[in-house]
Design a protein around this motif. Sequence first.
Motif, PDB file in Angstrom:
ATOM      1  N   ASP A 389       0.847  -1.203   0.000  1.00  0.00           N
ATOM      2  CA  ASP A 389       0.000   0.000   0.000  1.00  0.00           C
ATOM      3  C   ASP A 389       0.872   1.240   0.000  1.00  0.00           C
ATOM      4  OD1 ASP A 389       1.045   0.136   2.508  1.00  0.00           O
ATOM      5  OD2 ASP A 389      -0.824  -0.317   3.558  1.00  0.00           O
ATOM      6  N   GLN A 390       0.232   2.413   0.194  1.00  0.00           N
ATOM      7  CA  GLN A 390       0.962   3.666   0.110  1.00  0.00           C
ATOM      8  C   GLN A 390       1.956   3.842   1.253  1.00  0.00           C
ATOM      9  OE1 GLN A 390      -2.049   6.706  -0.060  1.00  0.00           O
ATOM     10  NE2 GLN A 390      -2.538   6.286  -2.222  1.00  0.00           N
ATOM     11  N   ASP A 391       1.698   3.199   2.364  1.00  0.00           N
ATOM     12  CA  ASP A 391       2.606   3.302   3.519  1.00  0.00           C
ATOM     13  C   ASP A 391       3.730   2.263   3.458  1.00  0.00           C
ATOM     14  OD1 ASP A 391       0.982   5.323   4.480  1.00  0.00           O
ATOM     15  OD2 ASP A 391      -0.276   3.905   5.606  1.00  0.00           O
ATOM     16  N   GLY A 392       3.783   1.483   2.388  1.00  0.00           N
ATOM     17  CA  GLY A 392       4.814   0.466   2.261  1.00  0.00           C
ATOM     18  C   GLY A 392       4.492  -0.813   2.998  1.00  0.00           C
ATOM     19  N   LYS A 393       3.233  -0.939   3.413  1.00  0.00           N
ATOM     20  CA  LYS A 393       2.839  -2.132   4.130  1.00  0.00           C
ATOM     21  C   LYS A 393       2.468  -3.230   3.138  1.00  0.00           C
ATOM     22  CE  LYS A 393      -0.453  -3.749   7.625  1.00  0.00           C
ATOM     23  NZ  LYS A 393      -1.585  -3.368   8.499  1.00  0.00           N
ATOM     24  N   GLY A 396      -0.378  -8.183  -0.234  1.00  0.00           N
ATOM     25  CA  GLY A 396      -0.621  -9.536  -0.693  1.00  0.00           C
ATOM     26  C   GLY A 396       0.151  -9.835  -1.970  1.00  0.00           C
ATOM     27  N   VAL A 397      -0.088 -11.026  -2.478  1.00  0.00           N
ATOM     28  CA  VAL A 397       0.588 -11.498  -3.684  1.00  0.00           C
ATOM     29  C   VAL A 397      -0.475 -11.986  -4.656  1.00  0.00           C
ATOM     30  CG1 VAL A 397       2.235 -13.152  -4.640  1.00  0.00           C
ATOM     31  CG2 VAL A 397       2.625 -12.169  -2.375  1.00  0.00           C
ATOM     32  N   ARG A 398      -0.351 -11.594  -5.877  1.00  0.00           N
ATOM     33  CA  ARG A 398      -1.273 -12.036  -6.923  1.00  0.00           C
ATOM     34  C   ARG A 398      -0.475 -12.446  -8.165  1.00  0.00           C
ATOM     35  NH1 ARG A 398      -4.006 -12.094  -3.246  1.00  0.00           N
ATOM     36  NH2 ARG A 398      -6.136 -11.290  -2.924  1.00  0.00           N
ATOM     37  N   ARG A 399      -1.014 -13.429  -8.872  1.00  0.00           N
ATOM     38  CA  ARG A 399      -0.435 -13.871 -10.130  1.00  0.00           C
ATOM     39  C   ARG A 399      -1.194 -13.247 -11.287  1.00  0.00           C
ATOM     40  NH1 ARG A 399       2.738 -18.352  -9.314  1.00  0.00           N
ATOM     41  NH2 ARG A 399       2.448 -19.450  -7.344  1.00  0.00           N
ATOM     42  N   PRO A 400      -0.561 -12.972 -12.386  1.00  0.00           N
ATOM     43  CA  PRO A 400      -1.298 -12.506 -13.564  1.00  0.00           C
ATOM     44  C   PRO A 400      -2.304 -13.562 -14.025  1.00  0.00           C
ATOM     45  CG  PRO A 400       1.054 -12.103 -13.812  1.00  0.00           C
ATOM     46  CD  PRO A 400       0.897 -12.955 -12.598  1.00  0.00           C
ATOM     47  N   SER A 401      -3.423 -13.123 -14.478  1.00  0.00           N
ATOM     48  CA  SER A 401      -4.504 -13.978 -14.981  1.00  0.00           C
ATOM     49  C   SER A 401      -5.115 -14.860 -13.898  1.00  0.00           C
ATOM     50  CB  SER A 401      -3.997 -14.877 -16.132  1.00  0.00           C
ATOM     51  OG  SER A 401      -3.451 -14.100 -17.164  1.00  0.00           O
ATOM     52  N   SER A 402      -4.857 -14.554 -12.613  1.00  0.00           N
ATOM     53  CA  SER A 402      -5.502 -15.335 -11.549  1.00  0.00           C
ATOM     54  C   SER A 402      -6.945 -14.918 -11.322  1.00  0.00           C
ATOM     55  CB  SER A 402      -4.707 -15.191 -10.253  1.00  0.00           C
ATOM     56  OG  SER A 402      -4.723 -13.836  -9.817  1.00  0.00           O
ATOM     57  N   LYS A 403      -7.318 -13.687 -11.759  1.00  0.00           N
ATOM     58  CA  LYS A 403      -8.674 -13.158 -11.637  1.00  0.00           C
ATOM     59  C   LYS A 403      -9.138 -13.046 -10.183  1.00  0.00           C
ATOM     60  CE  LYS A 403     -10.088 -14.944 -16.162  1.00  0.00           C
ATOM     61  NZ  LYS A 403     -11.067 -15.765 -16.922  1.00  0.00           N
ATOM     62  N   LEU A 404      -8.158 -12.853  -9.303  1.00  0.00           N
ATOM     63  CA  LEU A 404      -8.466 -12.652  -7.891  1.00  0.00           C
ATOM     64  C   LEU A 404      -8.176 -11.191  -7.543  1.00  0.00           C
ATOM     65  CD1 LEU A 404      -6.900 -15.894  -6.336  1.00  0.00           C
ATOM     66  CD2 LEU A 404      -9.307 -15.444  -6.850  1.00  0.00           C
ATOM     67  N   PRO A 405      -9.203 -10.406  -7.253  1.00  0.00           N
ATOM     68  CA  PRO A 405      -8.972  -8.988  -6.934  1.00  0.00           C
ATOM     69  C   PRO A 405      -8.352  -8.831  -5.552  1.00  0.00           C
ATOM     70  CG  PRO A 405     -11.292  -9.521  -6.692  1.00  0.00           C
ATOM     71  CD  PRO A 405     -10.637 -10.754  -7.225  1.00  0.00           C
ATOM     72  N   ILE A 406      -7.717  -7.675  -5.346  1.00  0.00           N
ATOM     73  CA  ILE A 406      -7.123  -7.352  -4.064  1.00  0.00           C
ATOM     74  C   ILE A 406      -7.374  -5.872  -3.787  1.00  0.00           C
ATOM     75  CG2 ILE A 406      -4.857  -6.884  -5.095  1.00  0.00           C
ATOM     76  CD1 ILE A 406      -3.597  -7.969  -2.523  1.00  0.00           C
ATOM     77  N   GLU A 407      -7.675  -5.533  -2.544  1.00  0.00           N
ATOM     78  CA  GLU A 407      -8.009  -4.145  -2.189  1.00  0.00           C
ATOM     79  C   GLU A 407      -6.789  -3.473  -1.587  1.00  0.00           C
ATOM     80  OE1 GLU A 407     -11.116  -1.676   0.666  1.00  0.00           O
ATOM     81  OE2 GLU A 407     -11.499  -3.784   0.180  1.00  0.00           O
ATOM     82  N   ILE A 408      -6.455  -2.330  -2.166  1.00  0.00           N
ATOM     83  CA  ILE A 408      -5.316  -1.558  -1.695  1.00  0.00           C
ATOM     84  C   ILE A 408      -5.782  -0.119  -1.532  1.00  0.00           C
ATOM     85  CG2 ILE A 408      -2.967  -0.793  -2.170  1.00  0.00           C
ATOM     86  CD1 ILE A 408      -2.574  -3.222  -3.903  1.00  0.00           C
ATOM     87  N   ASN A 409      -5.730   0.373  -0.272  1.00  0.00           N
ATOM     88  CA  ASN A 409      -6.132   1.750   0.034  1.00  0.00           C
ATOM     89  C   ASN A 409      -7.535   2.046  -0.483  1.00  0.00           C
ATOM     90  OD1 ASN A 409      -3.614   2.233   1.235  1.00  0.00           O
ATOM     91  ND2 ASN A 409      -2.722   2.879  -0.734  1.00  0.00           N
ATOM     92  N   GLY A 410      -8.432   1.112  -0.285  1.00  0.00           N
ATOM     93  CA  GLY A 410      -9.813   1.296  -0.674  1.00  0.00           C
ATOM     94  C   GLY A 410     -10.098   1.053  -2.135  1.00  0.00           C
TER      95      GLY A 410
END
Length: 508
Positions: A389-393, A396-410
Amino acid sequence: MPSPASYLLLNPSKPFSFRSRLSPPSPSPRLHARRLNVSCDAQPGSSGKAGGVGGRRGAIPAGASKAKKQIVFFDAAPPVSQPQPQQGGSAVEKAESEKPAKEGSGNAALALLRRATKRTLSVLSNLPLAISEMFAIAALMALGTVIDQGEAPSYYFDKFPEDNPVFGFITWRWILTPGFDHMFSSPVFLGLLALLAASLMACTYTTQLPMVKVARRWSFTHSGERIRKQEFADSLPRASIQDLGVILMGAGYEVFTKGPSLYAFKGLAGRYAPIGVHLAMLFIMAGATLSATGSFKGSVDVPQGLNFVIGDVMKPRGVLSVAPDVFNTEVHVNRFYMEYYDSGEVSQFYSDLSLFNLDGKEVMRKTIKVNDPLRSMLARDLQSIVLYDQDGKFVGVRRPSSKLPIEINGNEILIEDAIGSTGLDLKTDPGVPIVYAGFGALMLTTCISYLSHSQIWALQDGSTVVVGGKTNRAKLEFSEEMNRLLDKVPELIGANNENGVDSKSTAT
């Protein structure tokens, strides 16, 4: 003890009377032999009879020749006197006098060289020595798989320190000094390969080639006793050597007859096979040596869409490494992508590459792929995208084409694709074709070496045929084959006399 041969020296310059005496041994240190001096006065035209050893002839008349001859008998050969050089001699005479000495020294040097060569070949062709060389090479190859190859010196300093030796004595000096950090191009390994190659060539020259020459020689025999001493021997009463030859030809033998004698053989290729095995091993060692001393190797990580020149990443591996023209080729990574299993594991890697020459013209384009499990595991981890995130925290980890969304800073982020980089290993190895050819020849000649070289001799002795033979392999099968073939020889009807069978000189 019988007296040795006597040698005569004629000296007309010594006057003496007719008497015989036994002189004391010669003071010469080079010749310890007794010498018998016999002095005589020769009178031309004398008709007196010899009165024995102490007899005397008439006095030499005035005006006669005063020349006298001294006969010296040696119990051994006297030393050969060397001619003294004469002052003022011509250049031709000097050259002729020096020529025999030069020829003698040249012959002595040639004889010494021949003896040294024969001795060297005898030592190199020793079988225990060759076996020891192969065991030593195998041990070094095993050691090369245990010691990490091609690392920086600091790696060996840390792994094999002097203050804490491995097994109590192995330090980095034991590895770097003999060159075991690059085992297969080290002087020790290549020296053993050269020594084994010399042993193979010496064995081929001193053993295998003479055996082939003997095997190719037609050897007729006219002795029934000699035939009966063979490994297999039998007699066929009331039989014809011509019928035996026809049956042997039907069994694949090369048959030759000369008068009442017959010689047959088959499987001569089995005698050539050991020579082929030695040559194949020489090819393999030559190819391995060329690979170790004449190859290039390099690796590069190239992001998609960028280029690199092959020569910029290739490094020579030995003293015989010669850069080919392909090093000027430029490689462009058009695309790097992967395919996945349903479980998310990588199933295949693809790199779409284009090759350009110096003029910028595309000369080849090809999509390469690999499917190595270790390589797949490594590349799968590298293709994972780590998100913060913006604070450097860490988020998570995602692979390309995994189609799993992840929330970062809203914000919800879905990773569709990523520009990856391909890792390429490049290598030029001129010894590979030679090694492949050597292994192919080794397999072929090894199979041929199992062919038995069988030889058969036969002699027509009246109405009886004496048969004998031998083989270098499968001796039991050879005896069974001979019994089957001899059972097929027809029996002659009415052949009661000893000379009933006409043996003619034929060659088939």
